[in-house]
Structures are given as structure tokens and as C-alpha cells.
Design an enzyme around this catalytic site. Structure first.
Site, PDB file in Angstrom:
ATOM      1  N   SER A 116       3.807  56.656-110.702  1.00 24.50           N
ATOM      2  CA  SER A 116       4.347  56.748-112.072  1.00 24.50           C
ATOM      3  C   SER A 116       5.117  58.041-112.308  1.00 24.50           C
ATOM      4  O   SER A 116       5.051  58.638-113.385  1.00 24.50           O
ATOM      5  CB  SER A 116       3.217  56.614-113.107  1.00 24.50           C
ATOM      6  N   CYS A 165       9.660  33.939-128.037  1.00 25.30           N
ATOM      7  CA  CYS A 165       8.890  33.026-127.196  1.00 25.30           C
ATOM      8  C   CYS A 165       7.644  32.542-127.936  1.00 25.30           C
ATOM      9  O   CYS A 165       7.744  31.707-128.820  1.00 25.30           O
ATOM     10  CB  CYS A 165       8.543  33.705-125.874  1.00 25.30           C
ATOM     11  N   HIS A 180      13.764  34.978-124.453  1.00 22.68           N
ATOM     12  CA  HIS A 180      13.426  36.403-124.365  1.00 22.68           C
ATOM     13  C   HIS A 180      14.733  37.203-124.421  1.00 22.68           C
ATOM     14  O   HIS A 180      15.209  37.702-123.397  1.00 22.68           O
ATOM     15  CB  HIS A 180      12.685  36.707-123.062  1.00 22.68           C
ATOM     16  N   GLU A 184      15.287  40.086-125.308  1.00 24.05           N
ATOM     17  CA  GLU A 184      15.132  41.502-124.956  1.00 24.05           C
ATOM     18  C   GLU A 184      15.631  41.801-123.546  1.00 24.05           C
ATOM     19  O   GLU A 184      16.042  42.934-123.256  1.00 24.05           O
ATOM     20  CB  GLU A 184      13.670  41.934-125.098  1.00 24.05           C
TER      21      GLU A 184
END
EC number: 6.3.4.2
Length: 559
Positions: free
Chosen positions: A26, A398, A530, A532
Site C-alpha cells: 500500500s 446498480c 456503473h 463511475e
């Protein structure tokens, strides 16, 4: 004008850049890789990207969102790592299934080939057979695209951390790629943590030295180091790291934490990582064209207004589960020079009217994103009710569309309205399993990779709010679902509630968009898709832009 090559002018090798990570996970390898890609595009180069994921899953489609975060769906229907979302947003280009390689995919291909006799009786081994398959997938990214254009640069991010046993075949394959295509055509970037110890007031370089030593032990000599830290790394420390890790001083780059991920390309530019790479790889280039990106950064850092957007979800304890939704909201805010503060709302907190009032009372707009399973669904439906009654702008995605339809159906007198996903024996299944999904839902077929995935067209009603937002009536959006609005209830819901079915599949069978008449609600819109996934920081998606505009308009009215 781009210097990209076509199939008729293929004298120059495609250059391959590998981004690895060390010390901890990360670190932002994906963002570093995407930012570098954006920089190279700004210099007139054609760039594509790829994620090499060491996990054994074929794809993340069946993984728990708390385990993996968001599943990003490409235009061609691949369920991929969330880093591909970063790649698409920073590069402003659509990627394909080939851009995500997992250990599961590689092993599946190799084993299937062995079963067909493709190895002619030879013993199948990690080296060379697994590494050869990985290399083939890496090098295939340099093939011409659908327009015949060959990329100048392929950036491949190797997931995980150097030293992980799962990553070893990918790192070995990357090493072999450098050997095969020539060192002058390959560049390795290693991202490493430089921790700050508050007790001594020092930045420590030893973890980076050990990480580079681990990388060198497997035959990879990094050309550049990106040092991740919570503050700037001083020049003296960069010089020390360059000496101890045998990397050119110009190749040691400081990349401190930043307020916005979209400032990272500028950080790398000021650290001259792009010029160092271009010089090493002998790439053609032009001066950086910052026109669009500088305008974006101006909007990021100098907002004129502010709104609060609530995301009502089941996986809010891990915001990465809704990463593209968050970035789409932010992009819409940038388009309107507005700071969008995200409030995470657990759907279970909204189940009762009092709970919904407490959880939703301070928001200017709501987004109900996708999800699976019965848990928390009544809270999402209650959030729709609260937004409808209090005229709060709402966008459903969705599962969010299905919640809007269920809530409208209950208004229309179908008090037991629900979905067969939550109750297979429902008396009033206003949302039902798609016919082609029955086998997967019943356990008679694989769950992985079998949903309605990828880009599908839709036709919007002339004069509808969604048609006004898009500016056209024929649109295409990406999907990931198994359930649909039950056509047996469409007429009843449409006649007895204010809900309008404003967009369908071209054959009229599948409901793709719904909305409330603007006389009833200023902005209550939902889509089975979706959207996005198609938002870009420099080009907000129309539905998210409409949501932010509605919230700003409501704020002016209330004032």
C-alpha cells in the site's frame, strides 16, 4: 502531435517500464505508475498500462470487498484490480482484460495447455513455462491497438512486495523481459518506504537499502527509486540512498504524501523522473503540455463552494470498496469548482426513520452504490425514502436503482415488494434474476466472470432528465449485475408512483435508468449501470455532475 508509431512504422521498440514495491504494501505503486504514465502522455507519448497481480484468484470478481476493495470493470467486461481504475483515470484511456494479469489466469492457461498436449510431454515447471506465459502477456501489451497504433511505453506494475513468495515468478519474468528486449528498452522503478522516527527525529534509509538488496539478489537492478514518506526527503539523504543502492542520483525521487492524488504527476515532474526515464530509454518527446492538468489542479486546490455527499453502503469500513464512486464524486465537484466532502453512512444505521434522520440529516446529496446480498438492504431502501421525502438529490448505482424501484413499488401499493436476491420466494419480486443468470444463482454454474459484465448500450427517453444530462439519447455504460427490474411490474409501478422508467436496453426489455419527475423531486436518478467507471478527473460523468449541480442548486434555494 503524438509521436506514437503505427504498424506501418515499427522501427522503434516499445519500451517497457516495471514498477515494483518494497518494505511494506500500500505504498501507492499504482498511483506512482499512473502518474508517470500521465506525465509521459503530456510529453506526447502513447502509453498503456498493466497490473501484474500475484494472487491465485483468476480475478477479483468473487472476492470479498473487505479483502480486495473495489472490483473495476473494463469496457470489454473484465473484472479487474482497482488500480486499473487509477490507470484509466490518469491516462484517460480505456484498458482491456489484457491489462490485468493474475497468477490464477496464468496457471489456468498453462494447465489447460498441458491438458491439450501443448507441451509435448515435457515436465511443466514454474521456470520456464509459467514465466514464459507471464512474459507473453507482458510483451503482448506492446501489440498494435484497434487503431493500429503501437504504444511507445508499456508500464507494468508488479503487485505485492519484493520478497513475497507469490511475486517471484512475476519478478523473474520481468527480469527475463529486460534480457530479451535489451536493457536499453527496459526501465525498473522501485517504490520504497522511508519511515520517519519521531523519537529520534530521523528519516531512516536502511529499509530501502535492504529492499533494493533483495531486488538485486533476484537479478533486477532498479534504474530509479521513488521514496515514499510523510515529508520531503532531503537531498543529502537521497544522495546517500543513491550511493548505497547503486542508483544514479538523478534517479532517486522523493514523493511525499499529498493532499490530492492528482498532484502526484506534478511532484514527479518537479523531481525530473520523466526526463530521467526518457533520457535513459532514448524516447522522443516534447515539452510537457500541462493545459488540462493544470486546470484540474487549480480546481482541486481552489474550490469556490463546498457540499457534503453521503455514500450509503455496506462496506463503508473499507472506503476502497467504493473507490471509483468517490473519485467520480470528486471529479464532479472539480467540474463545478466545489469541494465534495464524503460522509460514510452504514446502511444498517438508516433502517428506522429516526436512524435515517440522524445518519442523513447533514448531507447535501446521497449516492447509493452497488452491492450484493440481503444485509443492510432495508437501510438502503429507507435512505431512498428519506431522500425522496426531504428532496435530497440522490443518485442510485446498480443495486441503488433496484432499491429505488423497490421503494417506489411499495409506494404503489406493492407492500411486499423486494428482490429475489434477498428472498427467492418473494410474493412480489419487482426485481428478479436475469434469465441467463439462473444457473449461476442456483449453483449450477460458476459465479466468477458470469455476470452481465462490460459495456452495454441504452436508449433514453426524449425529454427525460437523464437525456438532458447526457445531451444524447443513445448511451453506453458498463455493467456488473445478475438481477433486473421485473417487467411484470413496470406498468403498475409507473402508473401508481411518480417513478419514470427513462432508459432501457435498445430492445426495451431491460430497465437501465429511472428517475422522478422534476416536479416531484429535484434530482432522484438511478441507473442499473456503473457510470463511475467512466468518470475522469478532467471530464466528470454527466450523472455525477448532475448530482453535484442539484445539490448546489438546493443549497442556493435553502439559503
Amino acid at each position: 502531435m503524438s509521436t506514437s508509431r503505427t504498424t506501418t512504422n515499427n522501427k522503434r521498440h516499445t519500451k517497457h517500464v516495471f514498477v515494483t514495491g518494497g518494505v511494506v504494501s500500500s505504498l501507492g505503486k499504482g498511483l506512482t505508475a499512473a502518474s508517470l504514465g500521465q506525465l509521459l502522455i503530456a510529453r506526447g507519448l502513447n502509453v498503456t498500462m498493466q497490473k501484474l497481480d500475484p494472487y491465485l484468484n483468476v480475478d477479483p470478481g468473487t472476492m470479498n470487498p473487505f479483502e480486495h476493495g473495489e472490483v473495476f470493470v473494463t469496457e470489454d467486461g473484465a473484472e479487474t484490480d482497482l488500480d486499473l481504475g487509477h490507470y484509466e483515470r490518469f491516462l484517460n484511456r480505456n484498458l482491456t482484460a489484457n491489462a490485468n494479469v493474475t497468477t490464477g489466469k496464468v496457471y489456468s492457461t498453462v494447465i489447460a495447455r498441458e491438458r491439450r498436449g501443448g507441451y509435448l510431454g515435457r515436465t511443466v515447471q514454474v521456470i520456464p513455462h509459467i514465466t514464459d506465459e507471464i512474459k507473453a502477456r507482458i510483451l503482448a501489451m506492446g501489440d498494435p491497438d484497434e487503431h493500429g497504433v503501437v504504444p511507445d511505453v508499456v508500464i507494468s506494475e508488479v503487485g505485492g512486495t519484493v520478497g513475497d513468495i507469490e511475486s517471484q515468478p512475476f519478478l523473474e519474468a520481468a527480469r527475463q523481459v529486460r534480457q530479451e528486449i535489451g536493457r536499453e528498452n527496459c526501465f525498473f522503478i522501485h517504490c520504497s518506504l522511508v519511515p520517519y522516527l519521531a523519537t529520534s527525529g530521523e528519516l531512516k534509509t536502511k529499509p530501502t537499502q535492504h529492499s533494493v538488496a533483495e531486488l538485486r539478489s533476484i537479478g533486477i537492478l532498479p534504474d530509479a527509486l521513488v521514496l515514499r514518506c510523510d515529508r520531503e526527503v532531503p537531498e543529502a539523504l537521497k544522495t546517500k540512498i543513491a550511493l548505497m543502492c547503486d542508483v544514479d542520483t538523478d534517479g532517486v525521487v522523493s514523493c511525499p504524501d499529498s493532499e490530492s492524488i492528482y498532484t502526484i504527476p506534478e511532484t514527479l515532474y518537479h523531481e525530473h523522473l520523466d526526463t530521467f526515464l526518457i533520457r535513459r530509454l532514448d524516447l522522443p518527446f516534447r515539452d510537457v503540455d500541462w493545459t488540462g492538468w493544470r486546470d484540474l489542479l487549480d480546481r482541486v486546490h481552489h474550490p469556490e463552494r463546498e457540499i457534503t455527499v453521503g455514500i450509503v453502503g455496506k462496506y463503508v469500513d473499507l472506503p476502497d470498496a467504493y473507490l471509483s464512486v468517490v473519485e467520480a464524486i470528486r471529479a464532479a465537484g472539480y467540474a463545478h469548482r466545489t469541494r465534495t466532502r464524503i460522509t460514510w453512512i452504514t446502511s444498517d444505521d438508516c433502517t428506522t426513520p429516526a436512524g435515517a434522520a440522524t445518519a442523513l440529516g447533514g448531507v447535501d446529496a446521497l449516492v447509493i452504490p452497488g452491492g450484493f446480498g440481503a444485509r443492510g438492504i432495508e437501510g438502503k431502501i429507507a435512505a431512498v425514502t428519506y431522500a425522496r421525502e426531504h428532496r435530497i438529490p440522490l443518485l442510485g448505482l446498480c443495486l441503488g436503482l433496484q432499491c429505488v424501484v423497490i421503494e417506489a413499488a411499495r409506494q404503489a401499493g406493492l407492500e411486499q415488494a423486494t428482490s429475489t436476491e434477498f428472498d427467492p420466494g418473494a410474493a412480489q419480486p419487482v426485481i428478479s434474476t436475469m434469465a441467463e443468470q439462473q444457473a449461476a444463482v442456483s449453483g449450477q454454474a460458476d459465479l466468477g466472470g458470469t455476470m452481465r459484465l462490460g459495456s452495454y448500450p441504452a436508449t433514453l427517453e426524449q425529454g427525460s432528465l437523464v437525456a438532458q444530462l447526457y445531451g444524447i439519447t443513445e448511451v453506453s455504460e458498463r455493467h456488473r449485475h445478475r438481477y433486473e427490474v421485473n417487467n411484470a411490474y413496470r406498468t403498475q409501478i409507473g402508473q401508481r408512483s411518480p417513478l419514470i422508467f427513462s432508459g432501457t436496453s435498445p430492445d426495451g426489455h431491460l430497465v437501465e435508468f429511472v428517475e422522478y419527475d422534476r416536479a416531484v423531486h429535484p434530482f432522484l436518478v438511478a441507473t442499473q449501470a456503473h457510470p463511475e467507471y467512466k468518470s475522469r478527473p478532467t471530464q466528470a460523468h454527466p450523472l455525477f455532475s448532475g448530482l453535484v449541480a442539484a445539490a448546489l442548486a438546493a443549497a442556493v434555494t435553502d439559503a
